[in-house]
Design an enzyme around this catalytic site. Structure first.
Site, mmCIF file in Angstrom:
data_model
loop_
_atom_site.group_PDB
_atom_site.id
_atom_site.type_symbol
_atom_site.label_atom_id
_atom_site.label_comp_id
_atom_site.label_asym_id
_atom_site.label_seq_id
_atom_site.Cartn_x
_atom_site.Cartn_y
_atom_site.Cartn_z
ATOM 1 N N HIS A 1 -0.172 -1.806 11.605
ATOM 2 C CA HIS A 1 1.014 -2.478 12.158
ATOM 3 C C HIS A 1 1.330 -1.986 13.575
ATOM 4 C CE1 HIS A 1 1.667 -4.366 8.313
ATOM 5 N NE2 HIS A 1 1.647 -3.184 7.729
ATOM 6 N N GLN B 1 0.833 -1.190 0.000
ATOM 7 C CA GLN B 1 0.000 0.000 0.000
ATOM 8 C C GLN B 1 0.874 1.248 0.000
ATOM 9 O OE1 GLN B 1 -3.166 -0.440 2.723
ATOM 10 N NE2 GLN B 1 -4.066 1.559 2.362
ATOM 11 N N LEU C 1 1.278 -5.479 2.545
ATOM 12 C CA LEU C 1 0.358 -6.111 1.604
ATOM 13 C C LEU C 1 1.100 -6.909 0.545
ATOM 14 C CD1 LEU C 1 -2.451 -6.440 0.196
ATOM 15 C CD2 LEU C 1 -1.907 -4.301 -0.998
ATOM 16 N N ARG D 1 -8.791 -8.377 4.494
ATOM 17 C CA ARG D 1 -7.764 -7.603 5.201
ATOM 18 C C ARG D 1 -8.003 -6.106 5.033
ATOM 19 N NH1 ARG D 1 -2.431 -5.479 4.094
ATOM 20 N NH2 ARG D 1 -0.852 -6.050 5.644
#
Length: 281
Positions: free
Chosen positions: A191, A9, A88, A112
């Protein structure tokens, strides 16, 4: 050693994948039907401004990366010795290594993206030229709690994540101490600990899938070690709350072979990171 890298991303842009999307109408049509919207139009024209939204960004990047990966495999004689993907992009690495098929990968990244988009209370920032220990020490000295290290991209670039007020305080503190900080255009603190609800739901979703052993090693963002079949589901869920250890991933290969050839699919940002890691910058 030949390492293939897949961008994640942040690599999205209007017009992405235009040529390769035209060459794979069957797969693009299948993906559009599964997702419920015209993927080619989203990627190439983005008429409704949705490409920057996480729930759309992630499937779009996955499909474009996958098609570029398929093309390269068909065009080139030299297979990769190892795959790496940034966040990703790790799903494209696992796809390339035969851990799951295109449909499974698309279903995984669609869920996701949906779960990550729902976790919208927070943000991220890139911090330059400040070692992790110094950064955490500085924040602690100023009474700023709740900042997570979300990414270790290069020796000179870390990414932090936090809730809006904590992130604002952290950015102000760092700037006042002469540290360069750049807020990232993301909708949530990816994250980090703040993704724990998404991790729990994604872990439950992953129980519905089976994963094969990689035909080619894939380095995990979480551990900076090759995926093992029995750990794939756990690591994919853990990736939502764990920092992307990109520097460690690259160094793990350089420790094995100081003459690694890196080729990136989906952009040039990872190549620039690799250059900084190899030079120690």
């Amino acid at each position: 050693m030949f390492a293939m890298l897949f961008a994640g991303q942040g690599s999205q842009h209007k017009g992405m994948g235009a040529e390769v999307l035209e060459r794979y109408p069957g797969l693009v049509g299948f993906a559009s039907d599964l997702l419920g919207y015209d993927l080619a139009t989203l990627c190439t024209k983005d008429p409704d401004g949705l490409l920057g939204r996480t729930e759309y960004t992630q499937p779009a990047i996955f499909v474009v990366n996958a098609l570029h990966g398929f093309e390269r495999t068909h065009r080139e004689d030299r297979p990769a010795d190892v795959y790496l993907g940034h966040s990703l992009g790790e799903y494209n690495a696992l796809l390339a290594a035969g851990v799951f098929d295109f449909e499974t990968g698309l279903r995984l990244v669609a869920k996701r993206g949906e779960l990550m988009a729902a976790a919208s209370d927070g943000g991220m920032a890139a911090v330059l030229d400040t070692p992790e220990e110094r950064l955490l020490e500085l924040l602690a000295d100023h009474g700023i709690d709740g900042v997570d290290i979300a990414g270790l991209n290069t020796p000179s670039q870390l990414v932090i994540a936090a809730t809006p007020p904590v992130l604002a305080a952290a950015v102000e503190c760092l700037e006042e101490n002469g540290i360069r900080v750049a807020r990232l255009r993301v909708s949530a603190p990816f994250h980090s600990r703040y993704m724990e609800p998404a991790r729990v739901r994604f872990a439950e979703f992953l129980t519905g899938f089976a994963f094969a052993a990689p035909r080619t090693p894939v380095v995990s963002n979480v551990t900076a070690r090759p995926h093992r079949p029995e750990e794939t589901a756990r690591l994919l869920a853990e990736q939502l709350v764990a920092p992307v250890r990109w520097t460690d991933c690259v160094r793990s290969l350089l420790d094995r072979d100081d003459d690694v050839e890196f080729t990136e699919i989906g952009g040039t940002s990872l190549t620039r990171m690799v250059d900084k890691i190899t030079s120690g910058a």
